[in-house]
Design an enzyme around this catalytic site. Sequence first.
Site, mmCIF file in Angstrom:
data_model
loop_
_atom_site.group_PDB
_atom_site.id
_atom_site.type_symbol
_atom_site.label_atom_id
_atom_site.label_comp_id
_atom_site.label_asym_id
_atom_site.label_seq_id
_atom_site.Cartn_x
_atom_site.Cartn_y
_atom_site.Cartn_z
ATOM 1 N N HIS A 26 0.835 -1.207 0.000
ATOM 2 C CA HIS A 26 0.000 0.000 0.000
ATOM 3 C C HIS A 26 0.865 1.250 0.000
ATOM 4 O O HIS A 26 2.072 1.180 0.265
ATOM 5 C CB HIS A 26 -0.949 0.017 1.209
HETATM 6 P P1 TYD Z 1 -1.525 -2.672 7.517
HETATM 7 O O1 TYD Z 1 -1.106 -1.263 7.783
HETATM 8 O O2 TYD Z 1 -2.141 -2.988 6.182
HETATM 9 O O3 TYD Z 1 -0.304 -3.670 7.771
HETATM 10 P P2 TYD Z 1 1.106 -3.838 7.028
HETATM 11 O O4 TYD Z 1 1.366 -2.626 6.189
HETATM 12 O O5 TYD Z 1 2.090 -4.004 8.136
HETATM 13 O O6 TYD Z 1 1.023 -5.094 6.218
HETATM 14 O O7 TYD Z 1 -2.538 -3.113 8.676
HETATM 15 C C1 TYD Z 1 -2.968 -4.456 8.824
HETATM 16 C C2 TYD Z 1 -4.292 -4.441 9.576
HETATM 17 O O8 TYD Z 1 -4.143 -3.874 10.879
HETATM 18 C C3 TYD Z 1 -5.384 -3.627 8.866
HETATM 19 O O9 TYD Z 1 -6.605 -4.340 8.983
HETATM 20 C C4 TYD Z 1 -5.474 -2.364 9.681
HETATM 21 C C5 TYD Z 1 -4.999 -2.764 11.060
HETATM 22 N N1 TYD Z 1 -4.251 -1.667 11.734
HETATM 23 C C6 TYD Z 1 -4.879 -0.940 12.734
HETATM 24 O O10 TYD Z 1 -6.049 -1.177 13.102
HETATM 25 N N2 TYD Z 1 -4.184 0.070 13.346
HETATM 26 C C7 TYD Z 1 -2.902 0.386 12.997
HETATM 27 O O11 TYD Z 1 -2.300 1.326 13.562
HETATM 28 C C8 TYD Z 1 -2.280 -0.378 11.948
HETATM 29 C C9 TYD Z 1 -0.875 -0.083 11.511
HETATM 30 C C10 TYD Z 1 -2.985 -1.394 11.354
#
Ligand code: TYD
Length: 132
Positions: A48
């Site tokens: 992302h």
């Molecule tokens: P995401 O930021 O997509 O993870 P990464 O980039 O590490 O793969 O987040 C994964 C999941 O966690 C998504 O459903 C959103 C949730 N999340 C939160 O609720 N709060 C947060 O601060 C973060 C970073 C993620």
Amino acid sequence: MNIQIIEIPKIEEPRGNISVIENDIVPYEIKRVYYLYDVPSGSERGGHAHKNLKQFLIALSGSFDVIVNDGKEKKTICLNKPNYGLLINSGIWRELNNFSSGSVCLVIASEVYIEEDYIRDFEEFKIYASHK
Ligand code: TYD
């Protein structure tokens, strides 16, 4: 590309080291800190970009690769030292992979969690990046 490797000063002692992150290390006010851990071998994270959020990533333990793409150029950065971090400004697609066993990724973010700030579709990101 709008990314930067930043060295975090180390207070080195025979008893062990300390590295400190204050607002002089990251060029924004810190609003959120989270960490990624227990990542199974072969797993990929990220996938992302963010419209506003800036992040500073540190491999507190172990190592992993960060693949960054600004829509024009792609780079792979291996993070493997707790006293170096990668600053990723907004508008950059990132993927994280190649996590070593037991690795921990600390993320120091400029914003609280807002799902609307994410661009999770790569085609959408390319269009977004081309208008910048
Ligand atoms: P995401 O930021 O997509 O993870 P990464 O980039 O590490 O793969 O987040 C994964 C999941 O966690 C998504 O459903 C959103 C949730 N999340 C939160 O609720 N709060 C947060 O601060 C973060 C970073 C993620």
